[in-house]
Design a protein around this motif. Structure first.
Motif, mmCIF file in Angstrom:
data_model
loop_
_atom_site.group_PDB
_atom_site.id
_atom_site.type_symbol
_atom_site.label_atom_id
_atom_site.label_comp_id
_atom_site.label_asym_id
_atom_site.label_seq_id
_atom_site.Cartn_x
_atom_site.Cartn_y
_atom_site.Cartn_z
ATOM 1 N N SER A 84 4.260 2.828 2.357
ATOM 2 C CA SER A 84 5.503 3.414 1.829
ATOM 3 C C SER A 84 5.709 4.818 2.362
ATOM 4 O O SER A 84 6.830 5.211 2.703
ATOM 5 C CB SER A 84 5.466 3.484 0.304
ATOM 6 N N VAL A 85 4.632 5.591 2.437
ATOM 7 C CA VAL A 85 4.734 6.964 2.936
ATOM 8 C C VAL A 85 5.172 6.948 4.405
ATOM 9 O O VAL A 85 6.102 7.667 4.792
ATOM 10 C CB VAL A 85 3.388 7.703 2.800
ATOM 11 N N PHE A 86 4.551 6.099 5.205
ATOM 12 C CA PHE A 86 4.935 6.017 6.616
ATOM 13 C C PHE A 86 6.355 5.485 6.765
ATOM 14 O O PHE A 86 7.080 5.895 7.664
ATOM 15 C CB PHE A 86 3.931 5.153 7.399
ATOM 16 N N ARG A 90 -2.911 -7.942 5.732
ATOM 17 C CA ARG A 90 -3.833 -7.057 6.445
ATOM 18 C C ARG A 90 -4.944 -7.879 7.091
ATOM 19 O O ARG A 90 -5.690 -8.579 6.406
ATOM 20 C CB ARG A 90 -4.430 -6.044 5.468
ATOM 21 N N LEU A 98 0.819 -1.198 0.000
ATOM 22 C CA LEU A 98 0.000 0.000 0.000
ATOM 23 C C LEU A 98 0.860 1.260 0.000
ATOM 24 O O LEU A 98 1.890 1.316 0.667
ATOM 25 C CB LEU A 98 -0.927 0.007 1.212
ATOM 26 N N ALA A 99 0.391 2.261 -0.737
ATOM 27 C CA ALA A 99 1.126 3.533 -0.822
ATOM 28 C C ALA A 99 1.269 4.155 0.562
ATOM 29 O O ALA A 99 2.293 4.750 0.892
ATOM 30 C CB ALA A 99 0.410 4.491 -1.765
ATOM 31 N N PHE A 100 0.252 3.983 1.394
ATOM 32 C CA PHE A 100 0.316 4.590 2.718
ATOM 33 C C PHE A 100 1.473 4.010 3.537
ATOM 34 O O PHE A 100 2.155 4.713 4.272
ATOM 35 C CB PHE A 100 -1.029 4.414 3.439
ATOM 36 N N PHE A 112 -1.291 -5.190 10.593
ATOM 37 C CA PHE A 112 -0.431 -5.575 9.477
ATOM 38 C C PHE A 112 0.732 -6.403 10.009
ATOM 39 O O PHE A 112 1.250 -6.131 11.098
ATOM 40 C CB PHE A 112 0.170 -4.336 8.799
#
Lengths: 268, 302
Positions: A228-230, A251, A224-226, A265
């Motif tokens: 990667s951002v975190f 998940r 998930l992109a989220f 996760f």
């Protein structure tokens, strides 16, 4: 500006309430005024001057040279500036803090970062139970900021977490993320039983998950992109956390016994 | 009009008259460069002029994965409108129809500042209750479950009230071929500038307009003074050696960005020279009374 340095003279004879020794309360105070601040928790009066040798400096940065498991409420209601404790501290460091940076270079007791709403709290050693949790009768625990434990944390870390991020680099005791309302809890070491017990919303990331409770349901493996951002946002604080979040993650959603919009996760 | 000459190219002693606009920027990322560009291209389609499209939008630049929040290739999109309300409406409509829908995309704020435009804060309702809010420090994201996984979108993006729209260059060549050549080189040079877009097709507009018309319903109409086929019939601004005029319009997040882009474009045109490029360069204005920003060509020459 040099920091205000409080050097421990000897182990205190009773538990101390060090809540008054925060930057915004000491701002503009003279060394003698600081020495007269009362910090006792019993009928026997104890002042800061009795406990510490005080070397004056800018109150925006406070440094405790030497700690004790009897130092309670360090950085309580802290709003700004920096406090560094070279040693252990007792219960509730960073309780209700809303800003600034509090670093404990040692272990601490229970309720570290209790109900904190902003700022950064780092415990270099181990933390006791109820990390970031609310006190009895309060509705929510941590509501913002970043709470880092480099060592292990006790039971029910992140209880009633509402917002903000908790990262435990060591292991977590039983029921991590119990009753979570929202927010993020990351455990890089081992994890005790029943993570996310009765969580409503929120995110728990576990490097080594135990068997999850039956009210968590499998939602598959995702990148998930989220995450990667975190991963990118956490990299300055912890490379291990960044690595964990950059992997494909399984998940699980739950706790279906509560609202059921939380997620756990763990690496696929 | 007194003319300067640089490398054989005549430069009008004129200025581009530009207007204050509201501007915003977002960064669109995707699994690869192609799909990041695709989402950005779709989002900035039909966005050449505020008159007919509501908004002027375009691609500012590409960002490699190393520089994006999620580590995937990204494209920065700028949008400009005359009012904050229009900009807000267009931003959410376009992000919702063109970025949310684009496979693998994510959408981030790409402009700082205290004035904010809701982005994910509006799009989140698509999640029908399954949307997830995530905050870290002062950043706020929304995760919206979609059929290929999740659409990640920053809650708000920045709004600037200091944006400038309507910087322009009028490129006059002997033939369509040479004018186009000069215009293309100028566009390529201006695309390198940060914080600006050239909203027209490929950066070039051939139908420059004047204010007003003989028809009541028309607010703007063809700029007859620059139409080569009318050179003898109207009070023309064209010399005898000009057979084709192309215009480049520039919108930027700041006055400085627009000036930078115009400088780069002008340099490229001058360097090419008159034989294969423009014989003359001008700029469009309304006498200087309408727009507060004046970009004088003589100040922007290389």
């Amino acid at each position: 500006v040099k920091p205000l340095i409080l050097t421990l003279k000897r182990e205190p004879g009773q538990r101390l309430d060090l809540a008054p020794l925060v930057p915004h309360l000491l701002d503009g105070k003279l060394q003698t005024e600081i020495a007269e601040i009362e910090v006792q928790t019993t009928r026997e009066k104890v002042t800061a001057g009795d406990i510490f040798k005080i070397r004056s400096g800018g109150a925006d940065s406070i440094r405790f040279e030497g700690g004790s498991s009897r130092f309670d409420n360090i950085g309580k209601d802290m709003k700004s500036g920096e406090i560094v404790v070279e040693g252990d501290c007792g219960k509730s460091p960073g309780r209700n803090m809303s800003g600034g940076n509090l670093v404990v270079n040692g272990d601490c007791g229970p309720f570290a970062g209790s109900a904190m709403s902003g700022g950064r709290l780092e415990i270099a050693g181990d933390a006791g139970g109820f990390l970031g949790a609310p006190l009895e009768g309060e509705m929510e625990g941590m509501t913002g900021g970043l709470l880092i434990v480099r060592g292990n944390a006790g039971e029910r870390a992140g209880d009633r977490l509402r917002r903000g991020t908790i990262m435990i680099e060591g292991s977590a005791g039983d029921y991590p993320g119990s009753r979570v309302i929202a927010g993020t809890l990351i455990v890089l070491g081992e994890c005790g039983s029943l993570p996310g017990y009765l969580m409503r919303r929120g995110t728990i990331v576990l490097a080594n998950p135990p068997e999850l409770g039956p009210a968590f349901v499998d939602c598959g493996i995702h990148e998930l992109a989220f995450a990667s951002v975190f991963s990118g946002l956490l990299r300055p604080e912890s490379r291990a956390a960044a690595r964990l979040l950059s992997r494909p993650l399984i998940r699980f959603v739950g706790d279906m016994a509560a609202l059921g919009k939380g997620e756990i996760f763990f690496p696929a | 009009m007194r003319k300067m000459k640089k490398n054989g190219v005549r430069i009008d002693d004129s200025f581009a008259e530009a207007f204050p606009m509201r501007g915003t920027a977002i960064l669109i990322t995707a699994p690869n460069r192609r799909w990041a560009r695709q989402a950005a291209t779709t989002m900035t389609g039909f966005a050449t002029s505020v008159i007919g499209c509501g908004v002027e939008a375009g691609i500012d630049c590409e960002r490699p994965g190393k520089e994006t929040p999620d580590g995937r290739p990204g494209v920065r999109v700028l949008m400009f409108a005359m009012s904050s309300d229009t900009l807000q409406t267009q931003l959410v409509n376009r992000a919702g129809q063109c970025v949310l829908t684009s496979p693998g995309s994510a959408c981030f704020a790409s402009l700082d500042g205290t004035d904010r435009l809701p982005l994910g804060d509006s799009l989140r309702y698509f999640g029908d209750g399954w949307q997830v809010s995530k905050k870290f420090a002062d950043r706020h994201f929304w995760r919206i479950p979609v059929m290929d996984g999740e659409f990640l979108c920053e809650a708000t993006t920045g709004l600037t009230k200091k944006a400038v729209g309507g910087g322009n260059l009028l490129i006059m060549g002997a033939t369509a071929k040479t004018a186009m050549h000069a215009a293309e080189l100028a566009v390529a040079a201006m695309n390198g500038a940060e914080g600006v877009i050239l909203p027209f097709p490929g950066g070039i507009v051939r139908s420059g307009s004047k204010v007003g018309s003989k028809y009541k319903a028309m607010m703007a109409s063809t700029n007859d003074a620059y139409c080569p086929t009318l050179r003898g019939a109207v009070p023309s601004n064209l010399d005898e050696d000009v057979g084709c005029v192309l215009e480049i319009v520039i919108d930027g997040l700041t006055e400085e960005a627009v000036a930078c882009a115009m400088r780069a474009g002008l340099a490229a045109i001058v360097k090419l020279g008159p034989e294969h490029g423009a014989v003359r360069v001008g700029a469009g204005n309304y006498g200087g009374k309408l727009g507060p920003f004046h970009f004088h060509l003589k100040d922007l020459l290389p």
